[in-house]
Design a protein around this motif. Structure first.
Motif, PDB file in Angstrom:
ATOM      1  N   VAL A   1       7.669-125.432 -18.817  1.00 24.49           N
ATOM      2  CA  VAL A   1       5.793-125.490 -18.837  1.00 24.49           C
ATOM      3  C   VAL A   1       5.537-124.501 -19.030  1.00 24.49           C
ATOM      4  CG1 VAL A   1       4.434-126.589 -17.230  1.00 24.49           C
ATOM      5  CG2 VAL A   1       6.801-127.067 -16.391  1.00 24.49           C
TER       6      VAL A   1
ATOM      7  N   ALA B   1      11.294-130.153 -20.605  1.00 28.45           N
ATOM      8  CA  ALA B   1      10.363-129.775 -19.994  1.00 28.45           C
ATOM      9  C   ALA B   1      11.334-128.974 -18.896  1.00 28.45           C
ATOM     10  CB  ALA B   1       8.984-130.019 -19.720  1.00 28.45           C
TER      11      ALA B   1
ATOM     12  N   MET C   1       6.292-135.439 -19.069  1.00 27.96           N
ATOM     13  CA  MET C   1       7.908-134.267 -19.783  1.00 27.96           C
ATOM     14  C   MET C   1       9.023-135.579 -19.194  1.00 27.96           C
ATOM     15  SD  MET C   1       6.146-131.430 -17.806  1.00 27.96           S
ATOM     16  CE  MET C   1       4.824-130.137 -18.976  1.00 27.96           C
TER      17      MET C   1
END
Length: 264
Positions: free
Chosen positions: A214, A195, A230
């Protein structure tokens, strides 16, 4: 197949982290310990974990390792690990990856490890330190099977899917934006995925070629978000509490360092 599986996060940070250790996971499969990648600063990471973490880990436990790709934050600990067992290599460490990646690993390590320090004038080779285990899709490794495919990343990078019998775990610590690759994890019960927080032009080009911002991950369905932790995130992903991230991350969660996640 496996009766009990847990995942322990030894690191959750990206390549530039100074707050965490680089993303690194220990899979405990009925007591069998299998590591995902082998990042640098291994002795410091383990010492810090053994002071602050909830599970003690020593370098002697590194007997089986899956490798995703050749970036330093994912493989530079292999050299450190080799030196930690330099004079005791009768039981080499199993390294799992496709053959092309195993060949790349020794090409990278050979200049620093080939010349023997044992005083015998000989040359070491890959088998001195590691037991190369070329893998194929769907291979049964006893207690679990493994599948893999390449992510959108440079250099070539793998994402893995582990099937423990009744539960599946997906792992993609470096992955650019590719919804088809994300959908490959649809049958997984838990996923750990790259992420990216912050500007998407941060490295002078579109970061989507390397990582997953994101804002793009938020386009995925809610069920994907709820099962995905993440990882490989920047130091600015949260302030004081990882449960309060610096950006809206929908139903995703930030993986916590030195934390156990039970899969079954």
């Amino acid at each position: 197949m496996a009766d009990k599986v847990s995942l322990y996060t030894l690191g959750v940070g990206d390549a530039f982290t100074t707050r965490h250790f680089n993303t690194h996971v220990l899979m405990d499969i009925d007591g069998r310990e299998v590591f995902l990648d082998c990042p640098p600063y291994l002795p410091k990471m383990l010492a810090t974990n053994n002071r602050e973490g909830t599970r003690q880990v020593e370098h002697t436990q590194y007997r089986e390792i899956f490798i995703t790709h050749m970036h330093a934050d994912h493989v530079n600990g292999l050299e450190e690990l080799a030196y930690l067992q330099y004079y005791v290599t009768e039981n080499p460490i199993k390294l799992y990856a496709p053959q092309w990646l195993l060949s790349d690993i020794w090409s990278s390590l050979r200049p620093s490890l080939e010349e023997s320090a044992r005083g015998d004038g000989g040359l070491a080779n890959f088998d001195w330190f590691f037991d190369a285990q070329p893998i194929e899709n769907g291979m049964d490794l006893g207690g679990f099977t493994v599948e893999f495919t390449e992510t959108r990343h440079h250099p070539r990078c793998l994402q893995y899917k582990f099937d423990f019998g009744g539960t599946k775990f997906g792992y993609a610590p470096d992955a650019g934006v590719d919804k088809q690759k994300w959908a490959w994890f649809d049958d997984c019960d838990l996923v750990m995925h790259d992420a990216w927080f912050g500007p998407t032009d941060a490295l002078g080009a579109d970061i989507r070629n390397l990582h997953s911002p994101v804002e793009d991950l938020l386009s995925m369905p809610e069920d994907f978000q709820r099962k995905t932790l993440m990882v490989h995130y920047a130091d600015g992903a949260y302030g004081d509490d990882p449960d309060r991230p610096s950006e809206d991350i929908g139903h995703y969660r930030l993986a916590r360092q030195f934390h156990t996640y039970d899969l079954k």
